[in-house]
Design a protein around this motif. Sequence first.
Motif, mmCIF file in Angstrom:
data_model
loop_
_atom_site.group_PDB
_atom_site.id
_atom_site.type_symbol
_atom_site.label_atom_id
_atom_site.label_comp_id
_atom_site.label_asym_id
_atom_site.label_seq_id
_atom_site.Cartn_x
_atom_site.Cartn_y
_atom_site.Cartn_z
ATOM 1 N N MET A 45 17.192 38.529 29.505
ATOM 2 C CA MET A 45 15.779 38.159 29.533
ATOM 3 C C MET A 45 15.576 36.856 28.743
ATOM 4 N N LYS A 46 14.765 35.947 29.277
ATOM 5 C CA LYS A 46 14.488 34.677 28.621
ATOM 6 C C LYS A 46 13.644 34.898 27.369
ATOM 7 N N ARG A 47 14.075 34.312 26.241
ATOM 8 C CA ARG A 47 13.343 34.502 25.001
ATOM 9 C C ARG A 47 12.071 33.667 24.996
ATOM 10 N N LYS A 48 11.017 34.246 24.459
ATOM 11 C CA LYS A 48 9.734 33.552 24.354
ATOM 12 C C LYS A 48 9.628 32.882 22.989
ATOM 13 N N ILE A 49 9.120 31.648 22.965
ATOM 14 C CA ILE A 49 8.897 30.931 21.714
ATOM 15 C C ILE A 49 7.395 30.693 21.549
ATOM 16 N N ILE A 50 6.830 31.215 20.470
ATOM 17 C CA ILE A 50 5.412 31.000 20.175
ATOM 18 C C ILE A 50 5.314 29.954 19.067
ATOM 19 N N ILE A 51 4.705 28.830 19.396
ATOM 20 C CA ILE A 51 4.573 27.698 18.479
ATOM 21 C C ILE A 51 3.136 27.642 17.996
ATOM 22 N N SER A 52 2.940 27.569 16.683
ATOM 23 C CA SER A 52 1.573 27.579 16.158
ATOM 24 C C SER A 52 1.388 26.525 15.085
ATOM 25 N N ALA A 53 0.137 26.048 14.973
ATOM 26 C CA ALA A 53 -0.183 24.995 14.003
ATOM 27 C C ALA A 53 -1.669 24.967 13.744
ATOM 28 N N PHE A 54 -2.029 24.601 12.506
ATOM 29 C CA PHE A 54 -3.437 24.322 12.212
ATOM 30 C C PHE A 54 -3.717 22.914 12.741
ATOM 31 N N SER A 55 -4.079 22.841 14.019
ATOM 32 C CA SER A 55 -4.239 21.562 14.705
ATOM 33 C C SER A 55 -5.058 21.788 15.965
ATOM 34 N N ASN A 56 -5.848 20.788 16.355
ATOM 35 C CA ASN A 56 -6.532 20.918 17.634
ATOM 36 C C ASN A 56 -5.636 20.499 18.795
#
Length: 365
Positions: free
Chosen positions: A1-12
Motif C-alpha cells: 500500500m502506498k504510504r500517505k504523507i501529511i504535510i502541515s504548516a502555520f501558513s496560508n
Amino acid sequence: MKRKIIISAFSNLYTDQRIEKVCKTLHENDYDIELIGNDWNGAEEMARPYPFVRIFLISKSLKTAYFEFNWQLYRLLKQKADNNTVLYANDLDALLPNYLISKKLNIPLIFDSHEIFSEMPAIQGKMSQKLWRFLEKKLVPNVRFMITASGSYANWFSKKYEVSPVVLQNAPRKISFNIEIPENNPKILLYQGAINPFRGIDKAILAMHHLENVIFKIAGDGPRKKEYEELVIRENLQRKVQFLGKLHPDDLRKITLVADCGMSIEENGGESYFYSLPNKVLDCIQARVPLIMADLPEMKNVKNQFDVGEIIEDHHPENIAAAITKVLNRGRNNYLSELSKASDILCWEREEIKLLNVVENALRF
C-alpha cells in the motif's frame, strides 16, 4: 500500500515556495500527499494537483492563533492519520500536534525547521520566546528525522540538542535562462520577501538619497510596510521607492528576472537571522541577478564560493549605497558567468534528492 504523507504548516500556503517545492517533488515521485495550512493573513484562491485544506482561524491576534491552529491541527491529524501515514511538520509552530500524533500511532515524523523559530527577532525578550524555547527543548531532541534550511542552522541544532539535521537549502528550481538582459533606465534595485524588522529595508530606503537613476522596488507585505511607506513620504523619496505588494511566486519571478541588483541585507536580529541563508539570495542567483548581501556567515559563504555580488561593509545608508553602486557600475553581464556557475549548484534539483532520501528513511521506520 502506498504510504500517505501529511504535510502541515502555520501558513496560508499561497506564497510559501519551500512548502510548494516539497509537495511538488513528493507528488511527482508518486507519493500520496495531503497539505494542511490555515487562513491567517488571507486565503487566496489556489490550485494544486494534490488535496489541501486551510484551517479557518477565528483568532484576531497571532498569539492566540498559534494555540488555535495547534489544537485544530491536532484534531485534524487525529482524523486523517493512520498507521500508514508519515507526518511532515514545517517549523516549530506546527510540531507539537504532529509529535503527539506520531507518538500516539507510532508513525514516523519528519520535522522541517525553516529557521530557528525560538530565536526569531519578533519574539526576542518576550514571554512567548520562553514558551517556544521550552517546546523546542522538549521536542527537538526526540525527533528522529529532521531537516533544516542552512548549514549554520544544522550546526546550531546539533550543538544544542545533539541532533543531526539534513540541510535542505530553500533553492529555487533551475530556470532556462535565455533572456536578453534589459538596459533599464532607471536601474532597478529589488527587495523581495516579508516586510519585517531587521531586513535592512529602512536603511536601503535611506540609501536612496545617495543614489541617482535608481528605483527601489519592494515586493512583499508585512508588519513594517506602513511604517516604511511613511518613511518614504517623510524622506520625500516617493519617486525613488515603489511598494509592489504581495505577489504570486510566478509574478515575482518575472520581476526578479529584469532587476539589475537584488538585496539581502538582514541585520543580526538574533540567531535565526544571523545563521540564515535567505530565499531571496538563491532566487536572485537563479535569475542571474547580482546582489548586495549582509556580512553574515551563510551569505559570506556563498560570496566566497561564487562572485555573485557584494558584501556590505555595514548598515549605514552610505555604505549600502556604495555596494549598490559597485554592483550597478560593474553591470549584470559581468556577473553572469559566476551567477551561472552558482545557479547550477544552488538549485532545487540538487536539494530534492536529499528530501527524497529523508522520506525513504522515514518510510523504513
